[in-house]
Enzyme design. Structure first.
Site, short mmCIF file in Angstrom:
data_model
loop_
_atom_site.label_atom_id
_atom_site.label_comp_id
_atom_site.label_asym_id
_atom_site.label_seq_id
_atom_site.Cartn_x
_atom_site.Cartn_y
_atom_site.Cartn_z
N ASP A 44 -20.52 80.96 -12.43
CA ASP A 44 -19.58 80.94 -13.56
C ASP A 44 -18.40 80.06 -13.15
OD1 ASP A 44 -18.72 83.03 -16.12
OD2 ASP A 44 -17.15 81.87 -15.12
N GLU A 101 -20.02 78.72 -19.93
CA GLU A 101 -19.91 77.97 -18.68
C GLU A 101 -20.57 78.76 -17.56
OE1 GLU A 101 -18.24 80.77 -18.63
OE2 GLU A 101 -16.71 80.10 -17.19
P1 GH3 Z 1 -13.09 83.08 -15.10
O1 GH3 Z 1 -12.69 82.26 -13.91
O2 GH3 Z 1 -12.72 84.49 -15.00
O3 GH3 Z 1 -14.54 82.88 -15.43
O4 GH3 Z 1 -12.23 82.48 -16.28
P2 GH3 Z 1 -12.72 81.72 -17.52
O5 GH3 Z 1 -11.58 81.07 -18.17
O6 GH3 Z 1 -13.84 80.80 -17.17
O7 GH3 Z 1 -13.21 82.93 -18.41
P3 GH3 Z 1 -14.52 83.19 -19.19
O8 GH3 Z 1 -15.70 82.87 -18.34
O9 GH3 Z 1 -14.45 84.55 -19.74
O10 GH3 Z 1 -14.42 82.20 -20.40
C1 GH3 Z 1 -15.29 81.13 -20.69
C2 GH3 Z 1 -14.69 80.17 -21.64
O11 GH3 Z 1 -15.49 79.05 -21.76
C3 GH3 Z 1 -14.54 80.76 -23.00
C4 GH3 Z 1 -14.87 79.63 -23.94
O12 GH3 Z 1 -13.75 79.14 -24.61
C5 GH3 Z 1 -15.34 78.52 -23.04
N1 GH3 Z 1 -16.59 78.01 -23.47
C6 GH3 Z 1 -17.74 78.69 -23.67
N2 GH3 Z 1 -18.71 77.85 -24.07
C7 GH3 Z 1 -18.16 76.60 -24.14
C8 GH3 Z 1 -18.65 75.32 -24.48
O13 GH3 Z 1 -19.81 75.13 -24.82
N3 GH3 Z 1 -17.78 74.28 -24.44
C9 GH3 Z 1 -16.48 74.45 -24.08
N4 GH3 Z 1 -15.67 73.39 -24.04
N5 GH3 Z 1 -15.99 75.65 -23.75
C10 GH3 Z 1 -16.80 76.72 -23.77
MG MG Z 2 -15.55 81.39 -16.27
MG MG Z 3 -17.81 82.99 -18.20
#
Ligand code: GH3
Ligand code: MG
Ligand code: MG
Length: 507
Positions: free
Chosen positions: A385, A428
């Protein structure tokens, strides 16, 4: 006697003209058009001769002799071409030969046009009166012999074609080739009579005998339905089909094929007229065809470095004349296959990263996991992640975030083996299934990737982005004996990595 001859030529001309119009009206195929054109040239020959006999001055006679020459020069190659076009045999002959066959009449014609300037064709032109009519008396020059020889060769070739057709034709259709053979023998008699100057009165016996040939041809057109609109139509469909079709006899030797089949076999570097089914089966990847059962086969090969896919069917063909063989049809399914491949990829791949999607990852890993358990081989799993991804989105925009996901995807793809299953699980989050990998090996690989990402700056349109990853590692054990449990364990480890401060690996 000459008056009787003129009456005969007049009636013959009417007959030949009707035959030409009839065949022309009968169909649009090359074969019917060629017969019609050939009859037209014979008509010019015969009619020209009739007018020549009817002329009273040497100028008139020479004028009609000139008109006649159109017929004399062009009917023989057309006759040959008619024979060749029957059953579409023209493609078996090299274009060069056909060009030579048709070049000769042009030369003859040029020699006839320039008659006053040389004596190649006629060394002397005179008149003699028979029955109160003038008959031209021509002393033949050296080119006359050349032209006669040409005629002789062309007619012999025509005879040979009909003879071959006769040999290979089924019993019930042999008769028509006998008749066509006889029709193409008749002009020889005329030729021999001209050369030996039969009766010593200088008549053009070829012009007199050609109506006989035309008559035989006309009768056989009606009796044997030589224009065979129905079978010619079938032949055209066979010939113009987008599928390659090859007809084999019972000894599995090629007896006929269409243009598409020739193109395909040419592309494989083989000469279609020389091969049998066994030669095709020697081609790498060609299916072993069981001619006794009507099965479908698939063939994939590279033609000019392009992968091509074919569906092959083999049908038994049986005629009522004790002739049997096999029809092999080759249907190009490359486009369909590419489309299916694209659909498969769409269903299996994640659109953004190009990695396996979650569903496909689960299917593949399930299979590999079970296999590892069965074979008592180690296997491990990484859950990944990206760290603080929200802030990347917030600082650089969602587009830049997407680009980071893509770049991490390609880095994952390059860092792991072809046999590992790399996927984007969503957002992600990524996962890697590692068959034949112990826990410590998995830790090393995870560390290798973590470090690679840490050292890398991802370049977007207007920024350089630095991103890190937290990884959870799990390996199959006697307790963790299901993929779901392995995933849970890796997830827990990932959670620990996050808790311990991110950008690290936990097992
Ligand atoms: P952590 O280090 O705890 O993982 O923090 P984080 O900010 O990565 O937190 P989290 O994994 O909960 O959040 C994932 C974020 O990724 C939320 C969402 O806005 C973003 N995201 C999810 N899918 C996509 C995507 O396809 N494209 C983009 N640009 N952002 C995405
Ligand atoms: Mg994350
Ligand atoms: Mg995540």
């Amino acid at each position: 006697m000459i008056h009787l001859l003129m009456l005969y030529l007049f009636i013959s001309s009417l007959g030949i003209a009707s035959l030409s119009v009839f065949t022309f009206s009968k169909g649009r195929t090359r074969h019917t058009r060629l017969i019609s054109l050939m009859c037209f040239f014979i008509l010019i020959y015969v009619l020209g001769y009739l007018f020549e006999l009817n002329s009273e001055s040497i100028e008139r006679i020479m004028f009609w002799n000139f008109i006649q020459f159109f017929g004399i020069a062009f009917y023989p190659p057309l006759w040959l071409y008619v024979a060749l076009s029957y059953g579409n045999k023209t493609r078996y002959f090299q274009k060069r030969w056909i060009a030579i066959i048709f070049a000769m009449p042009l030369i003859s014609f040029a020699i006839r046009v320039t008659l006053p300037y040389h004596d190649l064709l006629y060394s002397q032109v005179g008149l003699r009166a028979i029955d109160g009519l003038f008959i031209i008396r021509l002393e033949r020059g050296s080119y006359f012999l050349v032209h006669s020889l040409y005629l002789f060769v062309v007619l012999l070739w025509t005879n040979y074609i009909y003879y071959k057709e006769y040999k290979s034709a089924p019993a019930a259709t042999k008769e028509k080739f006998v008749v066509l053979f006889i029709a193409s023998i008749v002009p020889y008699i005329g030729l021999v009579m001209i050369i030996t100057d039969f009766l010593k009165i200088g008549l053009d016996y070829a012009a007199i005998l050609l109506p006989v040939s035309a008559f035989i041809l006309g009768v056989s057109i009606i009796k044997f339905d030589l224009l065979e609109v129905k079978s010619l139509a079938r032949e055209q469909i066979f010939e113009n089909s987008m599928d390659g079709m090859i007809l084999f006899n019972h000894k599995l030797k090629i007896v006929d094929y269409n243009l598409r089949a020739k193109e395909l076999v040419d592309a494989l570097g083989l000469d279609i007229s020389m091969i049998g089914l066994s030669d095709l089966q020697n081609i790498n990847g060609f299916p072993q065809i069981d001619v006794s059962s009507q099965l479908d086969y698939k063939l994939s090969l590279k033609i000019e470095d392009e992968p091509r896919h074919f569906d092959i069917t083999c049908q038994r063909v049986q005629s009522s004349h004790h002739w049997s063989g096999y029809l092999l049809s080759v249907h190009d399914i490359t486009e369909r296959e590419i489309l299916q491949q694209q659909l498969r990829e769409l269903a299996q791949k994640d659109g953004l990263s190009g990695l396996n999607n979650r569903r496909h990852f689960m299917q593949m890993s399930e299979i590999l996991f079970k296999q590892s358990i069965l074979e008592e081989q180690p296997c491990s799993l990484l859950m990944l992640d990206l760290d603080d991804f929200k802030s990347i989105n917030d600082s650089f925009g969602h587009g830049a975030g997407d680009l980071v996901i893509q770049e991490v995807g390609s880095l994952l793809y390059t860092c792991f083996r072809k046999t590992d299953v790399v996927s984007r699980m969503g957002g992600e989050e990524f996962a890697v299934f590692l068959p034949h990998t112990t826990l410590s090996e998995a830790m090393q690989k995870a560390e290798f990737f973590r470090k690679a990402l840490e050292e890398c700056m991802i370049k977007t349109k207007d920024a350089l982005i630095h991103v890190t990853v937290s990884i959870g590692v799990a390996t199959a054990t006697s307790e963790i004996n299901e993929l779901e449990l392995l995933l849970q364990k890796a997830d827990k480890s990932l959670y620990l990595s996050k808790n311990k401060g991110k950008n690290r690996i936990t097992a």
